[in-house]
Design an enzyme around this catalytic site. Sequence first.
Site: not given
Length: 394
Positions: A8, A90, A179, A240, A283, A382
């Site tokens: 990835n 990926r 995603h 973003r 966050m 993933e």
Amino acid sequence: MSKTISINAGSSTLKFQLFEMPSEEVIAKGVIERIGLKDSLVDIKYGDGQRLEETIQASNHEIAINYLLDQLLKLNIISDFSEITGVGHRVVAGGEYFKDSVIIDDDVMQKIDELSDYAPLHNPANLTGIKAFKKVLPDITSVAVFDTSFHQTMPEKNYLYSLPYEWYEKYGARKYGAHGTSHRYVANRAAEMIGKPLEELKLVTLHLGAGASITAVMNGKSYDTSMGFTPLAGITMATRSGDVDASLIAWLENKLDISSEEMIDILNHKSGLIGLSGVSADMRDLEKVMNENHRAKLARDIWINRVVRYVGQYVAEMDGADAIVFTAGVGENDIEIRQAIADGLSFFGVKIDPEKNNIRGVERDLTADGSTTKALLIPTDEELMIARDVERLS
């Protein structure tokens, strides 16, 4: 038994997991960060609790990949490269070329290169990883797994913008999403937890990390998703902006006397939580100061508001939902955020049990008694999804 490695490659990172297949046992996993910058950071976990942490100089992805392959031998994770029989990569942008994962050949590599305009930070890095592995392991099964392919099932009414139709025909101007591998994994796992076929369920999957997207999954397929032509669209993210009125963008470019390229850079890297708060894109940092810092709390409130807005939209589009699914960094670990989102979705019967919700990064049904819509916490994987696609296509 064979070994499959999942790669990835991000714009400045290289994550991997090495699996024993088909048992799906994780033999080793790790990440190389800050590729292209001074002092790239290595963290590899393997064996019985063993771990390698060091700093290297990896000016590009090819150097990072060659270093990783060397370490697999030096750390005795493998004794010979011949043990690795498959590699899955990926790839962010597959455009309309790829509706599923695919075995990589010269034509596939050419198309990945062509699609670099759609993901300039990622597709070139993904292609570098593919070429580096082909150089060392030219004969093994090599598979590309696309972020966008899961969303190729969206109906036209959901993936087309209200723009001149010929722009879609000539230039591929449409919503592609992102995603997809994560949304596909957690949707399938949610069906297993609920005990019904995925094709019979309506789900809203919330991939809430630094990059964040929300997907409506109906009849086992992606029906709509929040990210657009690029991963910039959708909800507020770490750096973003998410959705912004296009006319405001043009007006601000004039006021600030900046180019479109400069504006896109600001929208991608200096907006979202960091732009709103002026404190951090993380966050956790905002949570620490939000009681004393209005902008930090405002950033969190706006982020939650946009998530609730999109989930509500998708519930309306699907005429209901059987479950919402939390995943990715924030979704898996932020207890307060999950509770706040659930509180905002009580209109269609989402209720989270506070005791069940008092958990981080562990798969769990969070649903409270009396809730008519399930709330599930499912850590994404993933890399496992990539390895399964290699197995499927081998």
